[in-house]
Scaffold this motif. Structure first.
Motif, PDB file in Angstrom:
ATOM      1  N   LEU A  28      54.984  21.007  45.408  1.00 41.34           N
ATOM      2  CA  LEU A  28      54.784  21.476  44.028  1.00 41.34           C
ATOM      3  C   LEU A  28      56.116  21.841  43.388  1.00 41.34           C
ATOM      4  O   LEU A  28      56.371  21.534  42.223  1.00 41.34           O
ATOM      5  CB  LEU A  28      53.836  22.675  44.010  1.00 41.34           C
ATOM      6  CG  LEU A  28      52.400  22.395  44.436  1.00 41.34           C
ATOM      7  CD1 LEU A  28      51.641  23.705  44.608  1.00 41.34           C
ATOM      8  CD2 LEU A  28      51.718  21.492  43.421  1.00 41.34           C
ATOM      9  N   TYR A  29      56.972  22.502  44.158  1.00 39.69           N
ATOM     10  CA  TYR A  29      58.293  22.874  43.646  1.00 39.69           C
ATOM     11  C   TYR A  29      59.088  21.612  43.299  1.00 39.69           C
ATOM     12  O   TYR A  29      59.696  21.515  42.237  1.00 39.69           O
ATOM     13  CB  TYR A  29      59.048  23.708  44.685  1.00 39.69           C
ATOM     14  CG  TYR A  29      60.448  24.047  44.260  1.00 39.69           C
ATOM     15  CD1 TYR A  29      60.696  25.151  43.459  1.00 39.69           C
ATOM     16  CD2 TYR A  29      61.521  23.250  44.639  1.00 39.69           C
ATOM     17  CE1 TYR A  29      61.973  25.469  43.052  1.00 39.69           C
ATOM     18  CE2 TYR A  29      62.808  23.563  44.233  1.00 39.69           C
ATOM     19  CZ  TYR A  29      63.026  24.661  43.449  1.00 39.69           C
ATOM     20  OH  TYR A  29      64.298  24.954  43.041  1.00 39.69           O
ATOM     21  N   SER A  60      57.860  19.947  40.139  1.00 37.79           N
ATOM     22  CA  SER A  60      58.338  20.650  38.947  1.00 37.79           C
ATOM     23  C   SER A  60      59.795  20.312  38.684  1.00 37.79           C
ATOM     24  O   SER A  60      60.192  20.024  37.546  1.00 37.79           O
ATOM     25  CB  SER A  60      58.162  22.159  39.116  1.00 37.79           C
ATOM     26  OG  SER A  60      58.702  22.839  38.017  1.00 37.79           O
ATOM     27  N   ILE A 119      53.191  23.259  49.623  1.00 39.57           N
ATOM     28  CA  ILE A 119      53.660  24.127  48.539  1.00 39.57           C
ATOM     29  C   ILE A 119      55.029  23.661  48.052  1.00 39.57           C
ATOM     30  O   ILE A 119      55.295  23.642  46.852  1.00 39.57           O
ATOM     31  CB  ILE A 119      53.687  25.600  48.990  1.00 39.57           C
ATOM     32  CG1 ILE A 119      52.258  26.116  49.190  1.00 39.57           C
ATOM     33  CG2 ILE A 119      54.432  26.478  47.980  1.00 39.57           C
ATOM     34  CD1 ILE A 119      52.166  27.504  49.792  1.00 39.57           C
ATOM     35  N   SER A 120      55.891  23.240  48.976  1.00 38.49           N
ATOM     36  CA  SER A 120      57.221  22.781  48.565  1.00 38.49           C
ATOM     37  C   SER A 120      57.130  21.505  47.734  1.00 38.49           C
ATOM     38  O   SER A 120      57.988  21.247  46.886  1.00 38.49           O
ATOM     39  CB  SER A 120      58.136  22.581  49.773  1.00 38.49           C
ATOM     40  OG  SER A 120      57.731  21.472  50.537  1.00 38.49           O
ATOM     41  N   TYR A 176      52.918  26.000  41.764  1.00 43.77           N
ATOM     42  CA  TYR A 176      53.783  26.461  42.865  1.00 43.77           C
ATOM     43  C   TYR A 176      53.715  27.981  42.987  1.00 43.77           C
ATOM     44  O   TYR A 176      53.528  28.528  44.068  1.00 43.77           O
ATOM     45  CB  TYR A 176      55.213  25.995  42.605  1.00 43.77           C
ATOM     46  CG  TYR A 176      56.249  26.596  43.526  1.00 43.77           C
ATOM     47  CD1 TYR A 176      56.345  26.202  44.852  1.00 43.77           C
ATOM     48  CD2 TYR A 176      57.142  27.556  43.056  1.00 43.77           C
ATOM     49  CE1 TYR A 176      57.297  26.756  45.699  1.00 43.77           C
ATOM     50  CE2 TYR A 176      58.091  28.103  43.891  1.00 43.77           C
ATOM     51  CZ  TYR A 176      58.168  27.696  45.207  1.00 43.77           C
ATOM     52  OH  TYR A 176      59.111  28.244  46.035  1.00 43.77           O
ATOM     53  N   TYR A 177      53.833  28.663  41.851  1.00 45.31           N
ATOM     54  CA  TYR A 177      53.789  30.129  41.847  1.00 45.31           C
ATOM     55  C   TYR A 177      52.438  30.629  42.378  1.00 45.31           C
ATOM     56  O   TYR A 177      52.380  31.536  43.200  1.00 45.31           O
ATOM     57  CB  TYR A 177      54.041  30.657  40.437  1.00 45.31           C
ATOM     58  CG  TYR A 177      53.933  32.149  40.314  1.00 45.31           C
ATOM     59  CD1 TYR A 177      54.937  32.975  40.775  1.00 45.31           C
ATOM     60  CD2 TYR A 177      52.802  32.729  39.746  1.00 45.31           C
ATOM     61  CE1 TYR A 177      54.828  34.347  40.680  1.00 45.31           C
ATOM     62  CE2 TYR A 177      52.689  34.096  39.638  1.00 45.31           C
ATOM     63  CZ  TYR A 177      53.711  34.905  40.111  1.00 45.31           C
ATOM     64  OH  TYR A 177      53.591  36.275  40.026  1.00 45.31           O
TER      65      TYR A 177
END
Length: 106
Positions: A71-72, A75, A68-69, A99-100
């Motif tokens: 994806l952050y 972005s 998940i990190s 991410y959201y």
């Protein structure tokens, strides 16, 4: 990017940009108007702390968190590489949306 400062001397030397209205899709508006389904009267079992420790220590969840990190970071990288659109960059927005959604769906 955000900047927080309460020092008047510093703020006197700062230039700001005016805020602009941003169009929000109707489905986003509808989602933001939903009330929380979490009850304020939650009754915890006596072993809640043990279960919480086990949940936090679960290595599978740590791997998911690392994904998940990513994806952050994707972005952030897309936004930083586009000096004109920044967070409005389509790739930055797509990674931020993913991410959201990943955070919401764990």
């Amino acid at each position: 990017r955000y900047f927080v400062c309460w020092d008047k001397v510093i703020l006197q030397h700062m230039e700001t940009e005016p805020l602009q209205d941003v169009y929000i899709d109707d489905d986003v508006k509808d989602a933001s108007n939903k009330k929380s389904t979490v009850s304020n009267n939650i009754n915890f079992n006596s072993d809640w702390f043990q279960k919480a420790q086990e949940f936090i220590a679960d290595s599978t969840l740590q791997e998911i968190g690392q994904l998940i990190s990513c994806l952050y970071k994707a972005s952030e990288k897309c936004a930083n590489n586009d000096k004109i659109l920044f967070l409005k960059n389509p790739d930055a927005e797509a990674a931020a949306d993913a991410y959201y959604q990943a955070l919401q769906n764990g």
